[in-house]
Design a protein around this motif. Structure first.
Motif, PDB file in Angstrom:
ATOM      1  N   LEU A   1      35.315  38.130  39.141  1.00  0.00           N
ATOM      2  CA  LEU A   1      34.628  39.217  39.823  1.00  0.00           C
ATOM      3  C   LEU A   1      35.526  39.853  40.871  1.00  0.00           C
ATOM      4  O   LEU A   1      35.607  41.081  40.969  1.00  0.00           O
ATOM      5  N   ARG A   2      36.233  39.031  41.639  1.00  0.00           N
ATOM      6  CA  ARG A   2      37.118  39.556  42.688  1.00  0.00           C
ATOM      7  C   ARG A   2      38.379  40.193  42.130  1.00  0.00           C
ATOM      8  O   ARG A   2      38.953  41.087  42.748  1.00  0.00           O
ATOM      9  N   SER A   3      38.840  39.771  40.959  1.00  0.00           N
ATOM     10  CA  SER A   3      40.077  40.318  40.406  1.00  0.00           C
ATOM     11  C   SER A   3      39.850  41.593  39.604  1.00  0.00           C
ATOM     12  O   SER A   3      40.792  42.140  39.055  1.00  0.00           O
ATOM     13  N   GLY A   4      38.599  42.066  39.524  1.00  0.00           N
ATOM     14  CA  GLY A   4      38.339  43.354  38.904  1.00  0.00           C
ATOM     15  C   GLY A   4      38.111  43.321  37.408  1.00  0.00           C
ATOM     16  O   GLY A   4      38.299  44.321  36.733  1.00  0.00           O
ATOM     17  N   GLN A   5      37.713  42.198  36.856  1.00  0.00           N
ATOM     18  CA  GLN A   5      37.500  42.103  35.420  1.00  0.00           C
ATOM     19  C   GLN A   5      36.311  42.927  34.947  1.00  0.00           C
ATOM     20  O   GLN A   5      36.239  43.279  33.776  1.00  0.00           O
ATOM     21  N   TYR A   6      35.378  43.237  35.839  1.00  0.00           N
ATOM     22  CA  TYR A   6      34.155  43.936  35.453  1.00  0.00           C
ATOM     23  C   TYR A   6      34.097  45.352  36.005  1.00  0.00           C
ATOM     24  O   TYR A   6      33.037  45.939  36.082  1.00  0.00           O
ATOM     25  N   ASP A   7      35.233  45.929  36.386  1.00  0.00           N
ATOM     26  CA  ASP A   7      35.237  47.251  37.000  1.00  0.00           C
ATOM     27  C   ASP A   7      34.969  48.365  35.996  1.00  0.00           C
ATOM     28  O   ASP A   7      34.203  49.275  36.260  1.00  0.00           O
ATOM     29  N   ASP A   8      35.611  48.325  34.838  1.00  0.00           N
ATOM     30  CA  ASP A   8      35.516  49.426  33.873  1.00  0.00           C
ATOM     31  C   ASP A   8      35.022  48.898  32.535  1.00  0.00           C
ATOM     32  O   ASP A   8      35.799  48.666  31.620  1.00  0.00           O
TER      33      ASP A   8
END
Length: 55
Positions: free
Chosen positions: A26-33
């Motif tokens: 979640l913090r590393s941006g896996q769910y951003d796009d």
């Protein structure tokens, strides 16, 4: 019943590791796009070559 002494801490440890993995992703941006990845999977990158006929 003695096996519960081992299984309960093991289950709690594995659950905690899974939670840490989820929070890391979640913090590393896996769910951003989420939509971009879906469109990239179905995008046609190669141009059509005369409707499939080879010369």
């Amino acid at each position: 019943m003695e096996v519960l002494v081992f299984l309960v801490p093991l289950a709690l440890t594995l659950g905690f590791i899974g939670l840490l993995g989820f929070l890391w992703s979640l913090r590393s941006g896996q769910y951003d796009d989420l939509d971009g990845a879906a469109w990239r999977a179905i995008a046609d990158d190669e141009p059509a070559n005369d409707q499939g006929r080879s010369r």
